[in-house]
Scaffold this motif. Sequence first.
Motif, short mmCIF file in Angstrom:
data_model
loop_
_atom_site.label_atom_id
_atom_site.label_comp_id
_atom_site.label_asym_id
_atom_site.label_seq_id
_atom_site.Cartn_x
_atom_site.Cartn_y
_atom_site.Cartn_z
N TRP A 27 -44.26 25.01 36.28
CA TRP A 27 -43.51 25.73 35.26
C TRP A 27 -43.98 25.29 33.88
CZ3 TRP A 27 -41.36 22.50 38.91
CH2 TRP A 27 -41.03 21.22 38.48
N ALA A 28 -43.75 26.15 32.90
CA ALA A 28 -44.07 25.85 31.50
C ALA A 28 -45.39 25.09 31.39
CB ALA A 28 -42.93 25.05 30.86
N THR B 59 -46.71 23.12 28.22
CA THR B 59 -46.08 21.88 27.80
C THR B 59 -45.88 20.92 28.98
OG1 THR B 59 -43.99 23.03 28.03
CG2 THR B 59 -44.87 22.80 25.82
N THR B 60 -46.21 21.35 30.16
CA THR B 60 -46.06 20.50 31.34
C THR B 60 -47.41 20.39 32.03
OG1 THR B 60 -43.92 21.58 31.55
CG2 THR B 60 -44.49 20.04 33.28
N TYR C 298 -44.48 29.40 36.56
CA TYR C 298 -43.17 30.07 36.60
C TYR C 298 -42.43 29.73 35.31
CZ TYR C 298 -43.57 31.09 41.60
OH TYR C 298 -43.94 31.60 42.82
N ASP C 299 -41.42 30.51 35.03
CA ASP C 299 -40.56 30.20 33.90
C ASP C 299 -39.75 28.94 34.22
OD1 ASP C 299 -39.20 31.36 31.33
OD2 ASP C 299 -37.58 30.70 32.64
N ALA C 300 -39.63 28.04 33.24
CA ALA C 300 -39.02 26.74 33.53
C ALA C 300 -37.54 26.86 33.86
CB ALA C 300 -39.22 25.80 32.35
N THR C 301 -36.79 27.62 33.08
CA THR C 301 -35.35 27.64 33.30
C THR C 301 -34.97 28.50 34.50
OG1 THR C 301 -35.29 29.28 31.57
CG2 THR C 301 -34.54 27.09 31.00
N GLU C 302 -35.77 29.52 34.79
CA GLU C 302 -35.43 30.40 35.91
C GLU C 302 -36.31 30.10 37.12
OE1 GLU C 302 -32.95 32.40 35.81
OE2 GLU C 302 -32.51 32.32 33.67
N THR D 221 -34.74 30.75 40.65
CA THR D 221 -34.51 32.17 40.92
C THR D 221 -35.81 32.88 41.26
OG1 THR D 221 -32.73 32.08 39.32
CG2 THR D 221 -33.50 34.25 39.96
N LEU D 222 -36.84 32.62 40.46
CA LEU D 222 -38.11 33.31 40.68
C LEU D 222 -38.76 32.87 41.98
CD1 LEU D 222 -39.58 33.23 37.07
CD2 LEU D 222 -38.44 35.08 38.25
N MET E 16 -30.46 42.21 43.08
CA MET E 16 -31.80 42.01 42.55
C MET E 16 -32.80 41.57 43.62
SD MET E 16 -32.20 39.23 39.58
CE MET E 16 -32.29 37.64 40.33
N LEU F 212 -38.64 39.38 33.69
CA LEU F 212 -38.79 38.00 34.18
C LEU F 212 -39.07 37.97 35.67
CD1 LEU F 212 -38.34 34.85 33.73
CD2 LEU F 212 -36.04 35.28 34.55
N ILE F 213 -38.31 38.79 36.41
CA ILE F 213 -38.45 38.78 37.86
C ILE F 213 -39.75 39.48 38.29
CG2 ILE F 213 -37.38 39.54 40.02
CD1 ILE F 213 -35.69 37.47 38.74
N ARG G 291 -45.15 38.79 36.45
CA ARG G 291 -45.57 37.39 36.50
C ARG G 291 -46.88 37.16 35.77
NH1 ARG G 291 -42.75 35.20 40.73
NH2 ARG G 291 -40.78 36.32 40.92
N SER H 295 -41.00 32.51 27.15
CA SER H 295 -41.94 31.66 27.86
C SER H 295 -42.77 30.84 26.89
CB SER H 295 -42.88 32.52 28.71
OG SER H 295 -42.14 33.28 29.60
N SER I 268 -40.45 27.99 25.41
CA SER I 268 -39.68 27.09 26.25
C SER I 268 -40.60 26.03 26.82
CB SER I 268 -39.01 27.84 27.39
OG SER I 268 -39.91 28.03 28.44
N ASN I 269 -40.10 24.82 26.90
CA ASN I 269 -40.83 23.83 27.66
C ASN I 269 -39.89 23.23 28.67
OD1 ASN I 269 -39.36 21.79 26.39
ND2 ASN I 269 -40.78 21.81 24.67
N LEU I 270 -40.21 22.11 29.22
CA LEU I 270 -39.47 21.63 30.37
C LEU I 270 -37.98 21.51 30.15
CD1 LEU I 270 -39.43 20.80 33.16
CD2 LEU I 270 -40.32 18.55 32.55
N PHE J 164 -26.93 32.31 43.14
CA PHE J 164 -28.14 31.61 42.75
C PHE J 164 -27.97 30.11 42.59
CE2 PHE J 164 -29.33 35.91 41.89
CZ PHE J 164 -30.62 35.92 42.37
#
Lengths: 432, 319, 313
Positions: free
Chosen positions: A43-44, A47-48, A72-76, A79-80, B166, B256-257, B260, B273, B276-278, C278
């Motif tokens: 993810w991310a 930065t990672t 992948y997106d870090a926060t989701e 889910t993903l 979803m 988002l879903i 990709r 994206s 955002s980081n960790l 979730f």
Amino acid sequence: MKRKFAAAAGFAVAVSLSLAACSGGGDASTEPSGPVTLSVSGWALDTTPEFQDLADAFTAQNPDITVEVKGYDATEYNTLLTADLAAGSGPDIITQKEVKFVPTFVEGGQLLDVSDVQLPDGISGASSYQVDGKSYAVPYRNDSWVLFYNKNLFEQAGVDQPDGTWTWKDYNDAADKLNAGLAGAGSAAKAAYLHRWQSTVQGFANAQSGGDILAGDYSYMQPFYERALSMQSSGDQVDYNTSAANKLTYQGEFGKQNAAMMPMGTWFVATLIAQQASGDADDFEWGIAPIPQNSASTTGLDKTPVTFGDPTGFGINANIDQSKVAAAKKFLAFAAGEEGAQVLAKIGITPALLSDSVVETYFAVDGAPTDDLSKFAYSTHEVLPENPTSNKAAAIQGILNDMHSAIMSGSVSPADGLKEAQARVASEVGVG
Amino acid sequence: MSGTTQTQSDLQTLALVAAEKPRGLRKLSGPSGDPGPKTSTEKTDPRRRIGRIALYAALTIFAIGLLTPFAWMVLSSLKSANEVFAVPIRWLPEAWVWQNYVDIWAKSDILTWIRNTLFLAVVVTFLQVLTGSFAAYGFARMRFRGRDALFLLYIGTIAVPWQSYMIPQFILLSNFKVSNTLWAIILLQAFGAFGVFLMKQFYETIPEELSEAARLDGLSEYAIWRKIMLPLSIPALASLTLLTFVNTWNDYLGPLIYLRNPDLWTIQLGLKSFVSNLYDTNYALLFAGLTISVIPIAIIFLLGQKYFVEGLATSGLKG
Amino acid sequence: MAITAADAPTRVVTPKPAPPRRRSRLKMRNTLIGWSFILPNFLGFGLLTLVPIVVLFYMSFTNWNIFGTANWVGLANFQRLMGDGSFRVSVLNTLYYSALHIPLTIAVSLGLALLLNNKIRGVAFFRTAAFFPYITSIVAIAVVWNLLFSPEFGPINEFLRFIGIANPPGWLTSPDWAMIAVVIVGTWRDMGYYMILFLAGLQTVPRELHEAARVDGAGIWQRFVNVTLPCLRPTMFFVTVMLTINSFKIFDLILVMTEGGPGQSTLVLSQFIYRKGFMENQFGYASAAAVALFFMCIVVTVLQFLWNKKRSI
């Protein structure tokens, strides 16, 4: 009336279910011959860098095996990943970002048994991936909670810096002195900052008073909550409501010198170094100390302080092509081992394996603190898992999180809040 | 009838907000910023004048109340990362960090994101308006068995939270091999029940006699839809267009879903994206991006709102 | 596909007595034409929305956790919902939110639409400004409103103290007031959205009727009640239904303003569904809660539908 999900979807979409979901693992082919490409979820990525660095170092050793990092997106992330696995397009190696989802993956048959992957002695966090005596992932990273403190602010207030002997009571006393000292020195900074997460209170309560959230009795948390509330009522730290209303970030509170002390995970070390370099955080001297203890019996430099943290690990997709399994296991062993740990320590990530040489590499990073207490705090501790590996953990943590916001916002007393949560866990999760 | 039959605007132009004003309609005032012709009494009556001033004062205060969070966002986009959230709240940056905008432009693929989003928003809006207004005619003006039940089914689906179905939907689209393509978002958004419902309600305000007369003139149902209903429902088409466009533009969870591949990212997804980081998000940078992303919507809105002009729909009555 | 001019006029609205066979052929034809209008939309809608929702309904009778098998458990999920304290709390909170939010939003957005339907200078600007809350980042909204609601320093409470209220509410930090605060922000954010719909609806009110009423000596209020409101009924129906559904589904605003807190005082139904699905991977159970939400909406919608039908006859 048992049906596979695919069949259930099939009754609705009889049209074109190519059953991609079950396509993997078709022909069990022979030896791993020729080049293999493994995909691993991350993810991310900007930065990672840990994923790409591990992949590169591994491929340098094993030129036949290419490792592709799937971002992948870090926060989701969960889910993903869940969506991808459900649709049969998951990665070969599934990075386990949060321990609380491991039981779901295991129960759903998404993870391969990797008990035969050799783990080095002294690695922490492996137990978090064990279900019924089998391992379903290996830990490669294991952050733990320590106390960050701002040396400049301590000097300014004329208060003695942490020395590794603190209990929570000493912490509260120091905070009171700091508050007075800082105010006297004309500083607007607070003595401490406690982030809004439930871990900042409950994590310590669980680890240091032998609590088990699965047991359904939470009265052991009461003194921890009372201490946290007393610190906000005395003004030693920004209160919960203000923090929530202003969406305060812990990076901002500590990095901009708004607080002299802050309990936080070791992941913040790398962030703080980076932010001081970029100017997003002020330039000041800081260090890390062992997190204050509940009992004096675990304080002091000759003892092992107790803290908590959840590992991050790699598991293998159960639907992986058979020809790739051997290569994937090789990657897992590499990432969890000494070589992987060195790669991670070099970029400021805390590996699950903390050997002396790994700790040395970690503190050689430019901008890292150099004092002995920081090294002690970083390398010597007993790290207990924050989340038990159980399919009830997520539901219980949800209820305890509601309780956390109710108590910290002052809308219910700790005793009442705990009682209420206990009743909810009993009736909604069936525990206790 | 002549009044309306002249107004056959091309459907395609209608679907885009920047459509030309329908020709041949009487009473259509100029751009709405124009106060329009005033009678002389309006100018001279002092009580009216005071009333006007009070109205503007109230509206201005109101507008400030509406725009304050946006203003805070714009100001915060000029701060450094750790400065955005603070106690007490800060309005002005310590130092003005224009770098956030430079970073967004130079280091991210914002142009690709805007191109993708624009493409999606236009196609989705076009399809939604076209199929929605078409289907709405069937629901509003045709009578057949099961019509009301089917309509209720349409509305019913709006009531199901997207998050709850979803995953089945994702599996379905993955099996159609359209996930991770822009098609996924188009398919997802273009056939919603919202447009059908909105247009149906609007058609019901158009007098039945108009259609009757048209039938006597020998128009088919399809021609009635195109030549009478569409031109008369411009305000509704405008609001459907605006709302669909904005919703597609600002959608986050769908892209988002499904999207990709970074080349396919939309503006909302790309921005989140990118920043955002960790463990945290650089909100200053995010707000800089969001400020940029609001501009196209504001322009679309300013262009589109002029179609809410009194007298447009009813002028056909007297035609 | 086109029907001929000769057939068209004998359509439903002015049903002439026709021989039975002719009538059934006509009915058939009407059905076909009706479906031909609906079909293009229905193809996409049916396949992409309806099918997954049918799957969701099926899942509500299973213990599906997304992976592996989905075992049929009959009504077990629904029975569990009945006894689930959190579910009950979330339903009550959702109803509480809706009961306040729906009338408030209708009143404000309709008022705004009436005001901005006038020819005033800068109307384009004011209309755009009214729509801005809807397109402003929700995080920015949360921060600024949190500041306004701050119990000790917030302008709202300072004003309340100024007019003599000694103990103003704690707003978002108080379990009793948090939902009301969320309703206020929700209304503030949504009014521009519904204003757009009302603005479109207002264009259908014939000016002639207004003028006729004015000539008859009707005042502003009487004209509003007797002319504007009846003409707005289809729009009003649309707005009410959408607003009801959207209020029942409220999610993102709660998430960013309170995360359901303090405690469970603002926990709403969609959040409950999201958590069970979730966060806890109990998708079967979450599906059952979604089905419950669906039926709540449907019941209210059908009532509105029937009421609307009755009124329009």
